[in-house]
Scaffold this motif. Sequence first.
Motif, mmCIF file in Angstrom:
data_model
loop_
_atom_site.group_PDB
_atom_site.id
_atom_site.type_symbol
_atom_site.label_atom_id
_atom_site.label_comp_id
_atom_site.label_asym_id
_atom_site.label_seq_id
_atom_site.Cartn_x
_atom_site.Cartn_y
_atom_site.Cartn_z
ATOM 1 N N LYS A 36 44.165 35.977 35.714
ATOM 2 C CA LYS A 36 43.023 35.611 36.553
ATOM 3 C C LYS A 36 43.309 34.374 37.390
ATOM 4 O O LYS A 36 42.588 34.096 38.350
ATOM 5 C CB LYS A 36 41.799 35.339 35.656
ATOM 6 C CG LYS A 36 41.197 36.576 35.028
ATOM 7 C CD LYS A 36 40.438 37.409 36.039
ATOM 8 C CE LYS A 36 39.653 38.528 35.362
ATOM 9 N NZ LYS A 36 38.908 39.354 36.333
ATOM 10 N N GLN A 38 45.991 31.873 39.627
ATOM 11 C CA GLN A 38 47.267 31.761 40.317
ATOM 12 C C GLN A 38 48.173 30.815 39.534
ATOM 13 O O GLN A 38 47.745 29.763 39.061
ATOM 14 C CB GLN A 38 47.082 31.227 41.737
ATOM 15 C CG GLN A 38 48.395 31.037 42.492
ATOM 16 C CD GLN A 38 48.198 30.661 43.944
ATOM 17 O OE1 GLN A 38 47.200 31.041 44.561
ATOM 18 N NE2 GLN A 38 49.139 29.929 44.514
ATOM 19 N N TYR A 56 47.413 44.767 41.940
ATOM 20 C CA TYR A 56 46.434 43.848 42.521
ATOM 21 C C TYR A 56 47.127 42.507 42.757
ATOM 22 O O TYR A 56 47.877 42.030 41.907
ATOM 23 C CB TYR A 56 45.250 43.608 41.582
ATOM 24 C CG TYR A 56 44.351 44.783 41.310
ATOM 25 C CD1 TYR A 56 44.103 45.746 42.283
ATOM 26 C CD2 TYR A 56 43.722 44.932 40.077
ATOM 27 C CE1 TYR A 56 43.274 46.826 42.027
ATOM 28 C CE2 TYR A 56 42.885 45.997 39.808
ATOM 29 C CZ TYR A 56 42.672 46.945 40.792
ATOM 30 O OH TYR A 56 41.840 48.012 40.528
ATOM 31 N N GLY A 57 46.824 41.895 43.898
ATOM 32 C CA GLY A 57 47.337 40.561 44.156
ATOM 33 C C GLY A 57 48.694 40.553 44.825
ATOM 34 O O GLY A 57 49.149 41.564 45.400
ATOM 35 N N ASP A 91 44.298 38.936 43.393
ATOM 36 C CA ASP A 91 43.658 39.543 44.560
ATOM 37 C C ASP A 91 42.296 38.889 44.777
ATOM 38 O O ASP A 91 41.525 38.721 43.831
ATOM 39 C CB ASP A 91 43.482 41.045 44.313
ATOM 40 C CG ASP A 91 42.760 41.733 45.436
ATOM 41 O OD1 ASP A 91 43.395 41.995 46.464
ATOM 42 O OD2 ASP A 91 41.539 42.011 45.278
ATOM 43 N N PRO A 92 41.943 38.509 46.024
ATOM 44 C CA PRO A 92 40.665 37.824 46.246
ATOM 45 C C PRO A 92 39.448 38.705 45.968
ATOM 46 O O PRO A 92 38.378 38.191 45.636
ATOM 47 C CB PRO A 92 40.744 37.421 47.724
ATOM 48 C CG PRO A 92 41.785 38.298 48.333
ATOM 49 C CD PRO A 92 42.759 38.595 47.249
ATOM 50 N N GLU A 93 39.587 40.030 46.073
ATOM 51 C CA GLU A 93 38.446 40.911 45.849
ATOM 52 C C GLU A 93 38.224 41.193 44.367
ATOM 53 O O GLU A 93 37.103 41.081 43.861
ATOM 54 C CB GLU A 93 38.642 42.223 46.616
ATOM 55 C CG GLU A 93 38.610 42.061 48.135
ATOM 56 C CD GLU A 93 38.668 43.397 48.848
ATOM 57 O OE1 GLU A 93 38.548 44.444 48.176
ATOM 58 O OE2 GLU A 93 38.837 43.401 50.084
ATOM 59 N N GLY A 95 39.773 39.537 41.928
ATOM 60 C CA GLY A 95 39.953 38.320 41.157
ATOM 61 C C GLY A 95 41.036 38.434 40.096
ATOM 62 O O GLY A 95 41.082 37.648 39.153
ATOM 63 N N TYR A 97 45.300 39.480 39.098
ATOM 64 C CA TYR A 97 46.683 39.868 39.378
ATOM 65 C C TYR A 97 47.065 40.932 38.359
ATOM 66 O O TYR A 97 46.845 40.762 37.155
ATOM 67 C CB TYR A 97 47.617 38.662 39.269
ATOM 68 C CG TYR A 97 49.084 39.026 39.344
ATOM 69 C CD1 TYR A 97 49.704 39.237 40.568
ATOM 70 C CD2 TYR A 97 49.836 39.185 38.183
ATOM 71 C CE1 TYR A 97 51.032 39.596 40.635
ATOM 72 C CE2 TYR A 97 51.171 39.535 38.248
ATOM 73 C CZ TYR A 97 51.765 39.739 39.472
ATOM 74 O OH TYR A 97 53.098 40.106 39.539
#
Length: 280
Positions: A36, A38, A56-57, A91-93, A95, A97
């Motif tokens: 979750k 970075q 994702y991410g 990923d920003p949508e 949330g 990785y």
Amino acid sequence: MNIDSAGEIQAQHLHRSLVRLALADMARDYLCIRAKNQHGLSNIQVNQLHMGIILYGQQQIKLYSQQVNLSAGDLFIIKPDTVADTVNIPDPETGEYLTILLPMCEEVILAAQMIWAKPVTDKTDTILHFSINDFSPHLHEWQAALFEQDLVKARLCIAAILVQLCQQQCSDVLIVPPPKLSQQIYQWVFEHPQHQWQSSEIEARLGVSSATLRRKLSQEHSSLREIITHARLAYALELLYTNKLPMKTIAARSGYQSVATFRERFIRRYEVDPAILSLY
């Protein structure tokens, strides 16, 4: 429906099926890496050929002479005997990785070698970068075989991916480095990290003297203490990415009685606090 639209629908279906595979609660021979936050990791030791799929991410992989930027829908191959630094970005949508990481066993590589049956030369980069759509049929069959618990068919699908890479002038993915003593010991420790490994036990297993063991490991630029520490921390890293466990449990399962000692050695090795990874 035009060809582009059909291709996009197929690509979306493949991506969804791989996400479903990554999140499935079943026995697996691949890793589902989830985070979750970075974070960056330094000194990741890659001992065998790996295939990764970013779902994702984003991920940045850095070597001494190469940097690759990956995003959702990308597939990468990283060759053995590699030390890499990575940055994993959620990923920003969603949330999150999310990546599938598959270590390729020697049996699959040998099967692909037999099918390819041509000379192999080492001429491509350490990290190879593709789209999952480049291997769509094989990946569809692979995830379907895993859901059916047909591991033989799943391995054949991975061998087919390796053969396809050979057809794309990347046959050096079939090169298996000569075995190293340090990697043999590393694997023993990784499989049993809680065991209290002693030099005398390793020497007895190998049938060598203490002096010979030190000399051979020195020739590989390693030491027994380093190998044991790196294997335990690699095991801990896998737990942090794939299990919702308290830090004390992860430390204990990795062979550390003290959370403080585990945390200090983890930070020294990977240059990141394990608490950042365990918040998932």
